[in-house]
Design an enzyme around this catalytic site. Sequence first.
Site, PDB file in Angstrom:
ATOM      1  N   CYS A   1       0.823  -1.213   0.000  1.00 15.03           N
ATOM      2  CA  CYS A   1       0.000   0.000   0.000  1.00 15.03           C
ATOM      3  C   CYS A   1       0.856   1.262   0.000  1.00 15.03           C
ATOM      4  O   CYS A   1       0.443   2.298  -0.521  1.00 15.03           O
ATOM      5  CB  CYS A   1      -0.952   0.006   1.185  1.00 15.03           C
ATOM      6  SG  CYS A   1      -0.151  -0.262   2.782  1.00 15.03           S
TER       7      CYS A   1
ATOM      8  N   HIS B   1      -1.438   0.632   7.530  1.00 11.61           N
ATOM      9  CA  HIS B   1      -1.939   0.738   6.161  1.00 11.61           C
ATOM     10  C   HIS B   1      -1.827   2.180   5.672  1.00 11.61           C
ATOM     11  O   HIS B   1      -2.069   3.122   6.433  1.00 11.61           O
ATOM     12  CB  HIS B   1      -3.406   0.283   6.138  1.00 11.61           C
ATOM     13  CG  HIS B   1      -3.976   0.136   4.764  1.00 11.61           C
ATOM     14  ND1 HIS B   1      -3.417  -0.675   3.798  1.00 11.61           N
ATOM     15  CD2 HIS B   1      -5.051   0.717   4.174  1.00 11.61           C
ATOM     16  CE1 HIS B   1      -4.127  -0.598   2.693  1.00 11.61           C
ATOM     17  NE2 HIS B   1      -5.130   0.243   2.896  1.00 11.61           N
TER      18      HIS B   1
END
Length: 781
Positions: free
Chosen positions: A313, A735
């Site tokens: 990510c 994330h």
Amino acid sequence: MMDLCVHIDSEELKKPSDSQAVYREDCTQCFDSINDETGLNVCLTCFNGGCAGERNHGHLHFRRSGHPLALNIRRFPKKLQRDEPPQKISKLAIIEEKEEDRYDTSTRVICYACLNDNVDKSSSNLPAVIEGVMKAMTFSKREEVKAWEQEFVPCEHTLCLNQHQPSKIGTQDLSQCSMCDLKENLWLCLECGNLGCGRSQFGGIGGNSHALAHSDSTSHAVAVKLGSITAEGSADIYCYSCNEERIDPNLGPHLAHWGINLMGREKTEKSLMEMQVEHNLKWDFSMTTEDGHELTPVFGPGFTGLRNLGNSCYLSSVLQCIFDLPEFQHRYYRERDEPPLTQLPAEDLETQMRKIADGILSGRYSQADHNMNATSDLPEIPHQKGLAPAMFKHLIGRGHEEFSTMRQQDAFEFLLHVFKTINMAKPSDSGDNPVKAFDFSVEQRLQCLSCKKVRYKVDGQDNISIPVPAHRLTPDDAQSTGPFAPVTLYDCLDAFTLEERVQLDCPSCTSKDGFTKRSSFRTLPQQLVVNARRFELVNWVPTKLDIPVEVSDQALDFSRYLSTGQRADEELLPDLDTEDSFTPNQNALDQLCSMGFPRARCEKSLYMTGNTDAEAAMNWMFAHMEDDDIDEPLGGINPGASSDLPRDVAKIAQLGEMGIEEPRAIKALAATGGDVVRAIDWVFSHPDVLIEDETQQFEAASSGQPKVSGFDSIPARYQLRSIICHKGSSVHAGHYVAFIRKALPGQDDLSWVMFNDEKVVKVDDIQEMKKYAYLYFFSRI
């Protein structure tokens, strides 16, 4: 009847070896794939994958390489029967899944040279070659498998393990923690056979840290997680002394010492790596509105998601932000141009950057995937399937200690790595370097408190890391970890440019009264990326702080942070510090070294920042962490002052005979201490520096005036364009997502759009996200 092809008996026609990459999933020059109607043409000579549709990169490969035969592969998802339940996923680790279990596949052999689109597949040795292609692990699958693994190594404690008197531990003794009643998440001490529960883990797995308590009381270092042991000999091994996951090359004998038969073990619990990956994927940013409705997906050019390859990510967020910028779009989005001429398109940076640009910006792949929820009864809004940037990830990370792995990485460090890689790449004739739009200069001004003489240092940068002031709402409690008072971006820039006092001896008047020090911008760039440094040092260990930073969507004026340079009435201090005679500030050096930075890097950062304090040196290190020579000891190369070194005319002439221009020869000799052989290597390893730029730098250094990039005009007005946010306590977990401000299809007004891997949705309010963003991208207006 099939026409005979004369190329099927070629000696070059061999099945791929185990070490060869087979590009049989998507085109190496665009994201068209075997799932498209026309399929993918895989070269049967070099196994390059080329699309067979309108762009026909497969035929382009034939024209450039002369390889005549290709295997056309088309893949269709199998339709599940309604009474067939979806297969339950019991673990996250990716294994080599058979394609025939999920897809129907059709193949045919074509010959570009013979204009034959249906060569007999049973001819000559074609069957063996086709079988080799279809059974070979694809490039992306090989990278995916790595994505769910970490690279562990043994340590001295696993290699030199001293076990107590051997005994057989009974089944009952292996079923429960020796200090509590927990029966899962159990860790066996390989030294004495004690069984203790682990730490509480993600996913509701309990733990009272009794294995850690045992290690603390006995100094026994190595433990194995019972539920992770497999018959193949893999298991979670943790070394409490190293505080790291390790591997035990002798796990079988070490377990047998306690009567545990490795072949009889079956994995019953998720490994630490599997839980970390699941943890990272669970760090989900809200995909619903305040009233519970799902956010509206956005489709079209510039709204294409990137699939998560496993802890990728950070890469996706950075790519979305930089390819939103006009400089990157102009440089790499070449819709009507033929791809660059290269023998290995999958390993060519220019080709892969254009592939990413086309994938994100063209809109060709930004379509709802209605098959995504085919096996689910959930009424979810269909999102995109997303593009898998596996080739780019492999290429950009190749040879890098961190980015070549599949572990979670820091988005800011990755952005700087991308900048460095682009700068080092040989520029094509078709465009400018987009990183130049980020170039600017930071000035440091020192003034003696006694004689008032000054010293200026100007440093070119393409990024800035600024401190975020921490103001706890409960200042009376020194141990408080509670909420912090919000600050503005101006507060952060004020802290960065704040004048402070430093203790230095004056080389002019010999006063010991000290100096004032102030950093400011000599110039500002077209595109400014700001890293908000939200941490404090606790025992010199960086600890993340959740400090809200308020940033307006409206234009921000940075004019007050611009320096006008040396004033006419100022007298300069003599610059007596040279690299050979430089003595670092010992207190600042000790502080930097205690934080884990290499000593050479610490000394260089102190030298480059006037030898003042650890804070200034650390700021310089953050801005230059991707410099090739950052860890070279002082005395090797004097940054930005190659013209100050004595010129060896004979060596310059020697390099000149090899076609190396004088400015470049001078720079190479300066960078290598006058070693001709090393200078030649330096020239070929630094092809990014244009001769014209070097000539300007050489002339600027000769005149004593530093070369600066960027703008020094006012007003210096900037507007927030995009942000990258991170959720998680560490850069190695959590994330990343990107929020970009852009016009939606068919609209003129700007809206905020969230890029959460493959999911691209419109977001009405990102005020809270902005407050805790990790990276801010501003554009000059």
